[in-house]
Motif scaffolding. Structure first.
Motif, mmCIF file in Angstrom:
data_model
loop_
_atom_site.group_PDB
_atom_site.id
_atom_site.type_symbol
_atom_site.label_atom_id
_atom_site.label_comp_id
_atom_site.label_asym_id
_atom_site.label_seq_id
_atom_site.Cartn_x
_atom_site.Cartn_y
_atom_site.Cartn_z
ATOM 1 N N LEU A 1 55.922 33.672 32.221
ATOM 2 C CA LEU A 1 56.630 34.963 32.195
ATOM 3 C C LEU A 1 57.549 35.119 30.981
ATOM 4 C CD1 LEU A 1 57.564 35.235 35.995
ATOM 5 C CD2 LEU A 1 55.604 36.228 34.823
ATOM 6 N N GLY A 2 57.835 34.012 30.315
ATOM 7 C CA GLY A 2 58.599 34.100 29.064
ATOM 8 C C GLY A 2 60.105 34.059 29.213
ATOM 9 N N ARG A 3 60.639 34.431 30.401
ATOM 10 C CA ARG A 3 62.093 34.484 30.529
ATOM 11 C C ARG A 3 62.516 34.451 31.996
ATOM 12 N NH1 ARG A 3 64.041 38.583 27.327
ATOM 13 N NH2 ARG A 3 65.918 38.907 28.576
ATOM 14 N N ILE A 4 63.736 34.005 32.226
ATOM 15 C CA ILE A 4 64.409 34.204 33.518
ATOM 16 C C ILE A 4 65.742 34.861 33.180
ATOM 17 C CG2 ILE A 4 65.507 33.089 35.510
ATOM 18 C CD1 ILE A 4 63.389 30.866 35.298
ATOM 19 N N LEU B 1 66.246 43.153 44.867
ATOM 20 C CA LEU B 1 66.027 43.172 43.409
ATOM 21 C C LEU B 1 64.634 43.700 43.076
ATOM 22 C CD1 LEU B 1 67.568 39.741 42.272
ATOM 23 C CD2 LEU B 1 68.566 42.029 42.003
ATOM 24 N N GLY B 2 63.648 43.271 43.870
ATOM 25 C CA GLY B 2 62.266 43.690 43.634
ATOM 26 C C GLY B 2 62.108 45.192 43.787
ATOM 27 N N ARG B 3 62.728 45.755 44.818
ATOM 28 C CA ARG B 3 62.617 47.206 45.038
ATOM 29 C C ARG B 3 63.329 47.995 43.942
ATOM 30 N NH1 ARG B 3 59.075 49.273 48.830
ATOM 31 N NH2 ARG B 3 60.477 51.045 48.879
ATOM 32 N N LYS B 4 64.203 47.290 43.206
ATOM 33 C CA LYS B 4 64.889 47.955 42.094
ATOM 34 C C LYS B 4 64.235 47.616 40.758
ATOM 35 C CE LYS B 4 69.302 48.768 44.210
ATOM 36 N NZ LYS B 4 69.114 50.212 43.958
ATOM 37 N N GLY B 5 63.021 47.088 40.820
ATOM 38 C CA GLY B 5 62.225 46.947 39.605
ATOM 39 C C GLY B 5 62.086 45.547 39.035
ATOM 40 N N ALA B 6 62.805 44.551 39.588
ATOM 41 C CA ALA B 6 62.721 43.203 39.020
ATOM 42 C C ALA B 6 61.402 42.527 39.403
ATOM 43 C CB ALA B 6 63.884 42.346 39.537
ATOM 44 N N THR B 7 60.945 41.649 38.527
ATOM 45 C CA THR B 7 59.904 40.687 38.895
ATOM 46 C C THR B 7 60.627 39.556 39.613
ATOM 47 O OG1 THR B 7 58.502 41.211 37.014
ATOM 48 C CG2 THR B 7 58.276 39.000 37.937
ATOM 49 N N VAL B 8 60.164 39.197 40.816
ATOM 50 C CA VAL B 8 60.893 38.169 41.559
ATOM 51 C C VAL B 8 60.037 36.921 41.751
ATOM 52 C CG1 VAL B 8 62.444 39.787 42.730
ATOM 53 C CG2 VAL B 8 60.311 39.136 43.837
ATOM 54 N N ILE B 9 60.714 35.776 41.636
ATOM 55 C CA ILE B 9 60.063 34.489 41.862
ATOM 56 C C ILE B 9 60.678 33.895 43.118
ATOM 57 C CG2 ILE B 9 59.561 32.223 40.881
ATOM 58 C CD1 ILE B 9 60.419 33.640 38.122
ATOM 59 N N LEU B 10 59.845 33.789 44.151
ATOM 60 C CA LEU B 10 60.326 33.251 45.425
ATOM 61 C C LEU B 10 60.201 31.736 45.424
ATOM 62 C CD1 LEU B 10 58.702 35.612 48.102
ATOM 63 C CD2 LEU B 10 60.868 35.880 46.897
ATOM 64 N N ASN B 11 61.112 31.080 46.136
ATOM 65 C CA ASN B 11 61.073 29.614 46.246
ATOM 66 C C ASN B 11 61.409 29.171 47.661
ATOM 67 O OD1 ASN B 11 63.557 27.389 46.244
ATOM 68 N ND2 ASN B 11 61.619 26.635 45.433
ATOM 69 N N GLY B 12 60.807 28.046 48.026
ATOM 70 C CA GLY B 12 61.079 27.350 49.286
ATOM 71 C C GLY B 12 60.193 26.119 49.259
ATOM 72 N N ARG B 13 60.299 25.264 50.278
ATOM 73 C CA ARG B 13 59.451 24.062 50.270
ATOM 74 C C ARG B 13 58.088 24.311 50.893
ATOM 75 N NH1 ARG B 13 63.758 20.917 53.544
ATOM 76 N NH2 ARG B 13 63.633 23.006 54.409
ATOM 77 N N ASP B 14 58.034 25.187 51.898
ATOM 78 C CA ASP B 14 56.805 25.440 52.641
ATOM 79 C C ASP B 14 55.965 26.484 51.883
ATOM 80 O OD1 ASP B 14 54.888 26.431 54.369
ATOM 81 O OD2 ASP B 14 56.172 26.281 56.138
ATOM 82 N N VAL C 1 60.069 25.392 37.024
ATOM 83 C CA VAL C 1 60.729 26.448 36.237
ATOM 84 C C VAL C 1 60.084 26.552 34.849
ATOM 85 C CG1 VAL C 1 62.894 26.985 35.050
ATOM 86 C CG2 VAL C 1 62.898 26.455 37.497
ATOM 87 N N ASP C 2 59.742 25.416 34.266
ATOM 88 C CA ASP C 2 59.085 25.450 32.949
ATOM 89 C C ASP C 2 57.744 26.169 33.014
ATOM 90 O OD1 ASP C 2 61.196 24.261 31.745
ATOM 91 O OD2 ASP C 2 60.344 22.230 31.761
ATOM 92 N N GLU C 3 57.009 25.971 34.131
ATOM 93 C CA GLU C 3 55.728 26.687 34.308
ATOM 94 C C GLU C 3 55.955 28.197 34.293
ATOM 95 O OE1 GLU C 3 53.595 25.656 37.889
ATOM 96 O OE2 GLU C 3 53.723 23.525 37.346
ATOM 97 N N VAL C 4 57.011 28.624 35.006
ATOM 98 C CA VAL C 4 57.326 30.055 35.066
ATOM 99 C C VAL C 4 57.694 30.573 33.691
ATOM 100 C CG1 VAL C 4 59.166 31.629 35.769
ATOM 101 C CG2 VAL C 4 57.967 30.317 37.460
ATOM 102 N N LEU C 5 58.481 29.796 32.959
ATOM 103 C CA LEU C 5 58.892 30.235 31.622
ATOM 104 C C LEU C 5 57.684 30.352 30.700
ATOM 105 C CD1 LEU C 5 62.241 28.250 31.270
ATOM 106 C CD2 LEU C 5 61.973 30.735 31.379
#
Ligand SMILES: NC(=O)c1ccc[n+]([C@@H]2O[C@H](COP(=O)([O-])OP(=O)(O)OC[C@H]3O[C@@H](n4cnc5c(N)ncnc54)[C@H](OP(=O)(O)O)[C@@H]3O)[C@@H](O)[C@H]2O)c1
Length: 251
Positions: free
Chosen positions: A81-84, A26-39, A74-78
């Motif tokens: 960045l304003g949107r998901i 998705l990123g290589r096709k222009g999206a802003t990406v939000i990665l997630n994991g515990r570590d 998720v609220d922090e991201v919103l």
């Protein structure tokens, strides 16, 4: 087609494996990406690799099994960045034990992480998508929801429920411009399955069952994800797309 410029995608479980391949695509096709994991450290490392390839990448550590922590993140991201636009609910956990000795506490723990918490986080994100009148939600299901396998009763119950949930949510969210689908991967070479692909006997069994006679790669799932996350797939909703090299389609 398949231009994701201006789109924001949150992908759970994306420091490696299927989630990372999806973020990369998705990123290589222009999206802003939000990665997630515990570590957090592993997540930042993965984020830096994507940034090095010119992808606008954010790292958002949280445990999908902690709904409070996840929704706050998720609220922090919103706020920032304003949107998901795209939510790939991909992270999942496993517990292997025979049905007759499977502890109830582990059944509930797996069901909570693989179903209940994803329902709660997905609904939270869908609320924002409904306000903007556009969204793509994709869950990672599994072929184990289509054909039984010993020792994974809680995982199968949760993944089966996700396959049902996409039909229900498709009905509920269509008026809000949101499509909801699932991908059911077959056997994919990731950390999760390392023990299996290092096991020659298992791989021989797999090659016997899969008409294409091979393990799937994370990029095989990412390709399906790009389609389901795209604007162009807007008439596809409530579906589970099986990506398994034909394993469950052929005898
Ligand atoms: N590989 C297969 O053959 C296969 C087949 C069918 C379905 N699936 C499903 O595909 C999804 C991804 O699996 P994968 O094979 O890509 O696994 P993987 O390579 O082990 O990657 C798992 C990712 O999820 C993160 N994660 C694990 N538990 C988490 C939690 N509680 N909260 C947040 N993030 C978490 C991991 O990071 P941290 O460890 O840092 O949290 C990592 O980024 C899972 O839902 C799995 O059930 C996989």
């Amino acid at each position: 087609m398949f231009d994701f410029s201006g789109r924001v995608a949150l992908i759970t479980g994306s420091s490696r494996g299927i989630g990372y391949a999806a973020a990369h695509a998705l990123g290589r096709k222009g999206a802003t990406v939000i990665l997630n994991g515990r570590d957090a450290a592993a997540l930042e490392q993965a984020a830096q690799v994507l940034r090095g390839q010119g992808v606008d990448t954010h790292a958002l550590p949280f445990d999908i099994a902690d709904v409070g922590q996840a929704t706050r993140a998720v609220d922090e991201v919103l706020d920032r960045l304003g949107r998901i636009d795209i939510f790939f609910s991909n992270a999942g956990i496993q517990h292997r034990e025979p049905l007759l000795s499977f502890p109830l506490a582990d059944f509930e723990r797996v069901l909570f992480a693989n179903l209940t918490s994803q329902w709660a986080l997905g609904r939270h994100i869908a609320t924002g998508m409904a306000r903007q009148g556009y969204g793509r939600i994709i869950f990672t299901g599994s072929i184990t929801a289509l054909a039984g396998r010993k020792g994974i009763t809680a995982y199968t119950a949760a993944k089966s429920a996700l396959h049902g949930l996409v039909r229900q949510w498709a009905a509920e969210l269509a008026d809000d411009g949101i499509t909801v689908n699932a991908i059911a991967p077959g056997y994919i070479k990731t950390e999760l399955t390392r023990n299996l692909w290092n096991d020659a006997e298992f791989t021989a069994w797999l090659h016997d069952r899969v008409p294409q006679k091979k393990w799937g790669e994370p990029e095989d799932i990412a390709a399906a994800l790009v389609f389901l996350a795209s604007r162009e797939s807007g008439f596809v909703t409530g579906q589970t797309l099986v990506v398994d090299g034909g394993m469950t389609a052929c005898m």
